[in-house]
Design a protein around this motif. Structure first.
Motif, PDB file in Angstrom:
ATOM      1  N   HIS A  55       7.065  11.352  55.364  1.00  0.00           N
ATOM      2  CA  HIS A  55       6.354  11.956  56.498  1.00  0.00           C
ATOM      3  C   HIS A  55       5.676  10.905  57.371  1.00  0.00           C
ATOM      4  N   ASN A  56       6.479   9.938  57.788  1.00  0.00           N
ATOM      5  CA  ASN A  56       6.057   8.992  58.809  1.00  0.00           C
ATOM      6  C   ASN A  56       7.067   9.038  59.948  1.00  0.00           C
ATOM      7  N   GLN A  57       7.180   7.960  60.711  1.00  0.00           N
ATOM      8  CA  GLN A  57       8.110   7.923  61.846  1.00  0.00           C
ATOM      9  C   GLN A  57       8.967   6.665  61.735  1.00  0.00           C
ATOM     10  N   LEU A  58       9.755   6.625  60.686  1.00  0.00           N
ATOM     11  CA  LEU A  58      10.534   5.432  60.364  1.00  0.00           C
ATOM     12  C   LEU A  58      12.011   5.656  60.666  1.00  0.00           C
ATOM     13  N   ARG A  59      12.432   5.358  61.865  1.00  0.00           N
ATOM     14  CA  ARG A  59      13.868   5.464  62.172  1.00  0.00           C
ATOM     15  C   ARG A  59      14.652   4.339  61.492  1.00  0.00           C
ATOM     16  N   VAL A  60      13.939   3.270  61.156  1.00  0.00           N
ATOM     17  CA  VAL A  60      14.544   2.168  60.410  1.00  0.00           C
ATOM     18  C   VAL A  60      13.612   1.794  59.258  1.00  0.00           C
ATOM     19  N   ILE A  61      14.164   1.115  58.252  1.00  0.00           N
ATOM     20  CA  ILE A  61      13.365   0.658  57.121  1.00  0.00           C
ATOM     21  C   ILE A  61      12.455  -0.497  57.575  1.00  0.00           C
ATOM     22  N   PRO A  62      11.154  -0.456  57.267  1.00  0.00           N
ATOM     23  CA  PRO A  62      10.249  -1.556  57.637  1.00  0.00           C
ATOM     24  C   PRO A  62      10.731  -2.889  57.065  1.00  0.00           C
ATOM     25  N   ARG A  63      10.544  -3.953  57.823  1.00  0.00           N
ATOM     26  CA  ARG A  63      11.056  -5.273  57.431  1.00  0.00           C
ATOM     27  C   ARG A  63      10.444  -5.764  56.121  1.00  0.00           C
ATOM     28  N   LYS A  67      10.663  -7.107  50.604  1.00  0.00           N
ATOM     29  CA  LYS A  67       9.956  -8.183  49.915  1.00  0.00           C
ATOM     30  C   LYS A  67       9.247  -7.677  48.648  1.00  0.00           C
ATOM     31  N   PHE A  68       9.237  -6.361  48.477  1.00  0.00           N
ATOM     32  CA  PHE A  68       8.642  -5.761  47.270  1.00  0.00           C
ATOM     33  C   PHE A  68       9.756  -5.640  46.229  1.00  0.00           C
ATOM     34  N   THR A  69      10.104  -6.755  45.645  1.00  0.00           N
ATOM     35  CA  THR A  69      11.307  -6.842  44.813  1.00  0.00           C
ATOM     36  C   THR A  69      11.199  -6.127  43.474  1.00  0.00           C
ATOM     37  N   ASN A  70       9.999  -5.746  43.069  1.00  0.00           N
ATOM     38  CA  ASN A  70       9.825  -5.051  41.789  1.00  0.00           C
ATOM     39  C   ASN A  70       9.605  -3.550  41.955  1.00  0.00           C
ATOM     40  N   VAL A  71       9.742  -3.071  43.180  1.00  0.00           N
ATOM     41  CA  VAL A  71       9.591  -1.633  43.410  1.00  0.00           C
ATOM     42  C   VAL A  71      10.703  -0.882  42.697  1.00  0.00           C
ATOM     43  N   GLN A  72      10.326   0.158  41.967  1.00  0.00           N
ATOM     44  CA  GLN A  72      11.301   0.977  41.248  1.00  0.00           C
ATOM     45  C   GLN A  72      11.533   2.322  41.922  1.00  0.00           C
ATOM     46  N   VAL A  73      10.478   2.865  42.541  1.00  0.00           N
ATOM     47  CA  VAL A  73      10.563   4.179  43.179  1.00  0.00           C
ATOM     48  C   VAL A  73      10.222   4.033  44.656  1.00  0.00           C
ATOM     49  N   LEU A  74      11.116   4.496  45.506  1.00  0.00           N
ATOM     50  CA  LEU A  74      10.902   4.447  46.949  1.00  0.00           C
ATOM     51  C   LEU A  74      11.183   5.823  47.538  1.00  0.00           C
ATOM     52  N   ASP A  75      10.201   6.372  48.254  1.00  0.00           N
ATOM     53  CA  ASP A  75      10.352   7.676  48.895  1.00  0.00           C
ATOM     54  C   ASP A  75      10.165   7.508  50.400  1.00  0.00           C
ATOM     55  N   VAL A  76      11.260   7.668  51.151  1.00  0.00           N
ATOM     56  CA  VAL A  76      11.215   7.561  52.611  1.00  0.00           C
ATOM     57  C   VAL A  76      11.685   8.878  53.239  1.00  0.00           C
ATOM     58  N   SER A  77      11.370   9.993  52.616  1.00  0.00           N
ATOM     59  CA  SER A  77      11.786  11.307  53.096  1.00  0.00           C
ATOM     60  C   SER A  77      11.048  11.694  54.373  1.00  0.00           C
ATOM     61  N   ASN A  78      11.673  12.605  55.134  1.00  0.00           N
ATOM     62  CA  ASN A  78      11.040  13.207  56.304  1.00  0.00           C
ATOM     63  C   ASN A  78      10.513  12.169  57.283  1.00  0.00           C
ATOM     64  N   ASN A  79      11.400  11.281  57.680  1.00  0.00           N
ATOM     65  CA  ASN A  79      11.002  10.199  58.576  1.00  0.00           C
ATOM     66  C   ASN A  79      11.843  10.110  59.841  1.00  0.00           C
ATOM     67  N   GLY A  80      12.928  10.878  59.950  1.00  0.00           N
ATOM     68  CA  GLY A  80      13.833  10.682  61.068  1.00  0.00           C
ATOM     69  C   GLY A  80      14.643   9.412  60.907  1.00  0.00           C
ATOM     70  N   LEU A  81      14.811   8.974  59.658  1.00  0.00           N
ATOM     71  CA  LEU A  81      15.531   7.734  59.363  1.00  0.00           C
ATOM     72  C   LEU A  81      16.983   7.852  59.819  1.00  0.00           C
ATOM     73  N   ALA A  82      17.423   6.909  60.677  1.00  0.00           N
ATOM     74  CA  ALA A  82      18.759   6.979  61.252  1.00  0.00           C
ATOM     75  C   ALA A  82      19.725   5.999  60.611  1.00  0.00           C
ATOM     76  N   SER A  83      19.244   5.087  59.783  1.00  0.00           N
ATOM     77  CA  SER A  83      20.129   4.142  59.097  1.00  0.00           C
ATOM     78  C   SER A  83      19.497   3.733  57.781  1.00  0.00           C
ATOM     79  N   LEU A  84      20.356   3.456  56.823  1.00  0.00           N
ATOM     80  CA  LEU A  84      19.889   3.025  55.508  1.00  0.00           C
ATOM     81  C   LEU A  84      20.619   1.743  55.136  1.00  0.00           C
ATOM     82  N   PRO A  85      19.948   0.591  55.190  1.00  0.00           N
ATOM     83  CA  PRO A  85      20.599  -0.676  54.848  1.00  0.00           C
ATOM     84  C   PRO A  85      20.786  -0.813  53.341  1.00  0.00           C
ATOM     85  N   ASP A  86      21.420  -1.881  52.937  1.00  0.00           N
ATOM     86  CA  ASP A  86      21.645  -2.142  51.514  1.00  0.00           C
ATOM     87  C   ASP A  86      20.383  -2.738  50.899  1.00  0.00           C
ATOM     88  N   ILE A  87      19.388  -1.878  50.692  1.00  0.00           N
ATOM     89  CA  ILE A  87      18.119  -2.355  50.133  1.00  0.00           C
ATOM     90  C   ILE A  87      18.247  -2.735  48.659  1.00  0.00           C
TER      91      ILE A  87
END
Length: 354
Positions: A55-63, A67-87
């Protein structure tokens, strides 16, 4: 911003960063994450295990996210995300939730980096019209959610996801279920509801661990007779399919009349009634009693009855829905022809009728 600390040695170890419902754009998210990336930070990025950004306004993944290389859980739902890179090239995720965005097939990378750690992937509520073959980069995936995408198919290679426990592809445009689904031996829940499916492959009976099968609002007219082999199945939803709709469309139950109640009481208690002892209409009514179809029940009914469906064996080749009449909603029908074991009979009937 919310931090959750979890440390056994008394030192603060921030594990969760929650920036949800803030309507932030990518630059604002990057700014909030900057504190974790500074040298000698008291909240180092390597300690963060969970990033909540829905529930933010992330059309793209923040740069800064990669850099958070140990993150296990990522929730980017409900953002208007238009692309998903190879994170996955940067973060070894176990759970990625990106539902209710604007993702399409061509907004995904051609392939993801293989990530054996990923256990859950949720891409529901996007615009993915073809089964994304990139998912096969996650061999240990347990939970896959692709519902509400307008997707037209399930890949024949879905068998490669051998560890799947849940496959949810409801609310799409699927017309055919490939036989390879029957090779998902670990599968416990299969959601195929709200599609255009007219038949199921016979080898669906190979899903020995299947507990829940959701098929409501499809175009099913028959079920494969092999489905009886699903011994662990305790939840089957078939409502609003041609298979059952003709049986339930006219079902109704009205409160019993005084005449009905009186006649039932006489029959149930084996009262010996003579013509002159009760009104003639009641005496004549007693002759129209029907025994409950449950052989273990002594009940009767006259005009008011409970209607339900069970599946019965027809000539040993097919199992077809049969309308039955019971004396009471509390009464269980005969168990010998049920599609499931007696301990689950009532639950299954209730689900069948929706």
């Amino acid at each position: 911003m919310e931090y959750t600390s979890d440390s056994s040695d008394g030192e603060t170890s921030y594990r969760i960063v929650d920036l949800s419902y803030l309507l932030l754009d990518p630059d604002a998210i990057d700014h909030n994450l900057k504190d974790y990336l500074e040298k000698d930070s008291k909240k180092p990025a390597e300690n963060v295990e969970k990033l909540i950004l829905h529930h933010n306004q992330l059309r793209v993944i923040p740069r800064n996210l990669v850099k958070f290389t140990n993150v296990q859980v990522l929730d980017v739902s409900n953002n208007g995300l238009a692309s998903l890179p190879d994170i996955f090239r940067h973060c070894r995720l176990t759970n990625l939730v990106a539902k209710n965005n604007l993702l399409k097939n061509d907004s995904l990378p051609k392939e993801f980096s293989e990530c054996v750690q990923l256990k859950e992937l949720n891409l529901s509520g996007n615009r993915i019209q073809r089964f994304p073959e990139q998912i096969f980069s996650f061999p240990n995936l347990r939970f896959l959610y692709l519902g509400g995408n307008g997707m037209e198919n399930i890949s024949k290679d879905v068998w490669k996801l051998k560890q799947l426990l849940v496959l949810s592809v409801g609310a799409n445009e699927i017309t055919d279920v490939p036989a390879s689904v029957g090779q998902l031996k670990q599968l416990q829940a299969l959601v195929l509801s709200d599609n255009k499916i007219e038949s199921l492959p016979a080898n669906i009976a190979s899903l020995n661990n299947l507990k829940s099968l959701f098929l409501h609002r499809n175009r099913l007219r028959t079920l494969p007779p092999e489905i009886i082999a699903l011994k662990n199945l305790n939840e089957l939803s078939l409502r609003e399919n041609p298979l059952v709709v003709r049986f339930v469309s006219d079902m109704s139950y009205h409160p019993a009349s005084l005449l009905e109640l009186s006649a039932r009481a006489i029959k149930l208690h084996n009262v010996d009634v003579k013509p002159a002892e009760v009104p003639y209409t009641l005496y004549r009514y007693l002759n129209s009693a029907h025994r409950c179809v449950n052989p273990h029940c002594k009940g009767v009914y006259f005009d008011n009855r409970i209607e339900h469906i069970k599946f019965v064996d027809f000539c040993g080749k097919y199992r077809i829905p049969l309308l039955q009449y019971l004396c009471s909603s509390k009464c269980a029908s005969s168990e010998e022809d049920e599609i499931v074991s007696p301990s689950r009979t009532y639950l299954m009937k209730k689900v069948l009728l929706g």
